[in-house]
Design a protein around this motif. Structure first.
Motif, short mmCIF file in Angstrom:
data_model
loop_
_atom_site.label_atom_id
_atom_site.label_comp_id
_atom_site.label_asym_id
_atom_site.label_seq_id
_atom_site.Cartn_x
_atom_site.Cartn_y
_atom_site.Cartn_z
N GLU A 1 11.54 8.32 -3.44
CA GLU A 1 10.90 9.30 -2.56
C GLU A 1 9.60 8.65 -2.13
O GLU A 1 8.68 8.47 -2.94
CB GLU A 1 10.64 10.61 -3.31
CG GLU A 1 9.98 11.68 -2.46
CD GLU A 1 9.64 12.94 -3.24
OE1 GLU A 1 9.12 13.88 -2.62
OE2 GLU A 1 9.85 12.96 -4.48
N PHE A 2 9.51 8.24 -0.86
CA PHE A 2 8.38 7.42 -0.44
C PHE A 2 7.34 8.24 0.31
O PHE A 2 7.64 9.27 0.92
CB PHE A 2 8.82 6.22 0.39
CG PHE A 2 9.53 6.54 1.68
CD1 PHE A 2 8.82 6.84 2.84
CD2 PHE A 2 10.91 6.52 1.74
CE1 PHE A 2 9.48 7.13 4.03
CE2 PHE A 2 11.59 6.81 2.93
CZ PHE A 2 10.87 7.12 4.07
N SER A 3 6.11 7.76 0.24
CA SER A 3 4.97 8.37 0.93
C SER A 3 4.11 7.24 1.47
O SER A 3 3.59 6.43 0.70
CB SER A 3 4.18 9.24 -0.06
OG SER A 3 3.08 9.83 0.57
N VAL A 4 3.99 7.16 2.81
CA VAL A 4 3.35 6.01 3.44
C VAL A 4 2.41 6.48 4.54
O VAL A 4 2.78 7.30 5.38
CB VAL A 4 4.40 5.06 4.07
CG1 VAL A 4 3.74 3.79 4.57
CG2 VAL A 4 5.50 4.74 3.08
N GLY B 1 0.77 -1.23 0.00
CA GLY B 1 0.00 0.00 0.00
C GLY B 1 0.81 1.28 0.00
O GLY B 1 0.25 2.37 0.10
N ALA B 2 2.12 1.18 -0.09
CA ALA B 2 2.98 2.37 -0.08
C ALA B 2 3.13 2.92 -1.51
O ALA B 2 3.02 2.19 -2.49
CB ALA B 2 4.34 2.04 0.49
N GLN C 1 3.84 9.68 6.13
CA GLN C 1 5.27 9.70 6.40
C GLN C 1 5.98 9.82 5.04
O GLN C 1 5.67 9.07 4.11
CB GLN C 1 5.75 8.43 7.11
CG GLN C 1 4.71 7.74 7.99
CD GLN C 1 4.12 8.61 9.07
OE1 GLN C 1 4.85 9.30 9.76
NE2 GLN C 1 2.80 8.58 9.20
N LYS C 2 6.95 10.73 4.96
CA LYS C 2 7.65 10.93 3.70
C LYS C 2 9.16 10.92 3.93
O LYS C 2 9.64 11.35 4.98
CB LYS C 2 7.25 12.25 3.05
CG LYS C 2 5.80 12.31 2.61
CD LYS C 2 5.48 13.61 1.91
CE LYS C 2 4.03 13.65 1.45
NZ LYS C 2 3.72 14.93 0.74
N HIS D 1 14.15 -7.30 7.66
CA HIS D 1 13.66 -6.20 8.49
C HIS D 1 12.31 -5.71 7.99
O HIS D 1 11.83 -6.12 6.94
CB HIS D 1 14.68 -5.06 8.56
CG HIS D 1 14.80 -4.24 7.31
ND1 HIS D 1 15.29 -2.96 7.31
CD2 HIS D 1 14.48 -4.50 6.02
CE1 HIS D 1 15.28 -2.46 6.09
NE2 HIS D 1 14.80 -3.38 5.28
N SER D 2 11.70 -4.82 8.79
CA SER D 2 10.47 -4.15 8.39
C SER D 2 10.63 -2.65 8.61
O SER D 2 11.41 -2.22 9.47
CB SER D 2 9.27 -4.66 9.20
OG SER D 2 9.36 -4.23 10.54
N GLU D 3 9.90 -1.87 7.82
CA GLU D 3 9.89 -0.41 7.94
C GLU D 3 8.42 0.02 7.86
O GLU D 3 7.81 -0.08 6.80
CB GLU D 3 10.70 0.22 6.81
CG GLU D 3 12.15 -0.18 6.79
CD GLU D 3 12.79 -0.03 5.42
OE1 GLU D 3 13.64 0.86 5.27
OE2 GLU D 3 12.41 -0.79 4.51
N MET D 4 7.88 0.48 8.99
CA MET D 4 6.46 0.79 9.08
C MET D 4 6.23 2.17 9.69
O MET D 4 7.05 2.66 10.47
CB MET D 4 5.76 -0.27 9.93
CG MET D 4 5.90 -1.70 9.40
SD MET D 4 5.14 -1.97 7.78
CE MET D 4 3.40 -1.88 8.22
N PRO D 5 5.10 2.81 9.33
CA PRO D 5 4.79 4.13 9.88
C PRO D 5 4.75 4.11 11.40
O PRO D 5 4.23 3.17 12.00
CB PRO D 5 3.41 4.45 9.29
CG PRO D 5 3.33 3.62 8.05
CD PRO D 5 4.07 2.37 8.35
#
Length: 298
Positions: free
Chosen positions: A48-51, A25-26, A114-115, A104-108
């Protein structure tokens, strides 16, 4: 490093990073690592991510390179199978060396969007199988310098007489510039390195004072020379990152999150991951807290 630029680098290619789906969903704007630009030695990916929760990047592996995460808005929580866990917020940096293997995981970590930027830097063959490690730097500890309307945050390398404490196995510079209206930048770049600009906010002119304006979400590949010149001729601040690195000049074979030097090494990496061996042993029984209880990622 001298601040004199005798042979300014011109923009040789320009890309607009368009949104695409990644993770769960990111949304990311990928500029390096897409079909127009698969690789820019030593750089593998720039996103450039937006989550927004519950979207994110749940448990996934890496081998053979480094990920550099730089937060622009909000916060992200990172967990891995070595027991490391931390949260980085606006202006914070995580420089992760995957080496021989990490899951690993990377979560809001907060509400809203989150950008940030995530850069993948290739490792040389002699470093691909080193032990994983991290360099996490709070935003307040990233060195800054200001001169003649130019402000820089020195994430890696040196600018305006200020050096970063970050250690880079693949020699790298990573500079976050803000130019006030009417200001002009001269930034040296080692002549043998590859370098690019990614525009975050505002409008700028790069390489030649008569070039056309460049707007946000554009990646600019820089040609040969010993530095970058940039101008802000608009009425609003201009913000961009300048990234450069020493080319490795080695074969690159990539399979998703694994980057090695040969297909044989990729095949071995897939076997290691599937069999929980040679660096991936702890993946057999590990799940991130966000995967065990999704409510923890909100």
């Amino acid at each position: 490093m001298s601040n004199v630029v005798e042979e300014p680098r011109l923009v040789v290619r320009k890309f607009l990073a368009r949104p695409q789906h990644e993770g769960v969903g990111a949304i990311v704007r990928r500029s390096i690592g897409r079909f127009e630009l698969k690789y820019f030695d030593p750089f593998l990916v720039l996103d450039e991510f937006s989550v927004s929760s519950p979207a994110g990047f749940p448990d996934h592996p890496h081998r053979g390179f480094e990920t550099v995460t730089y937060m622009l808005q909000g916060a992200m929580t990172h967990e891995d199978f070595e027991g490391h866990k931390g949260t980085i917020g606006v202006g914070d940096l995580q420089w992760m060396t995957a080496g021989r293997g990490i899951v690993h995981s990377e979560m809001p970590a907060s509400q809203g969007t989150q950008k940030g930027l995530q850069l993948w830097i290739n490792l040389s063959s002699k470093h691909k199988m080193i032990e994983p490690r991290y360099q996490e730097i709070s935003g307040k500890d990233i060195p800054e310098a200001t001169k003649d309307g130019v402000k820089v945050r020195v994430i890696a390398g040196e600018s305006l007489g200020t050096k970063s404490p970050v250690y880079t196995r693949t020699p790298t510079m990573y500079l976050d510039f803000t130019l006030n209206p009417g200001s002009h930048l001269h930034q040296p770049i080692p002549i043998s390195w590859n370098a690019f600009v990614y525009v975050l906010d505002g409008e700028g002119i790069f390489g030649n004072s008569k070039s056309s304006l460049v707007t946000p979400h554009h990646l600019l590949l820089l040609g040969s020379g010993d530095g970058l010149e940039a101008w802000n001729k608009s009425s609003k601040p201009l913000r961009f990152v300048l990234v450069g690195g020493e080319p490795l000049g080695e074969p690159v074979v990539q399979f998703g999150p694994f980057v090695m030097n040969s297909q044989q090494e990729i095949d071995r990496t897939i076997e290691d991951y599937e069999n929980y061996s040679n660096g991936f042993e702890k993946a057999r029984h590990w799940r991130s807290e966000a995967m065990i209880d999704p409510k923890l990622s909100n």
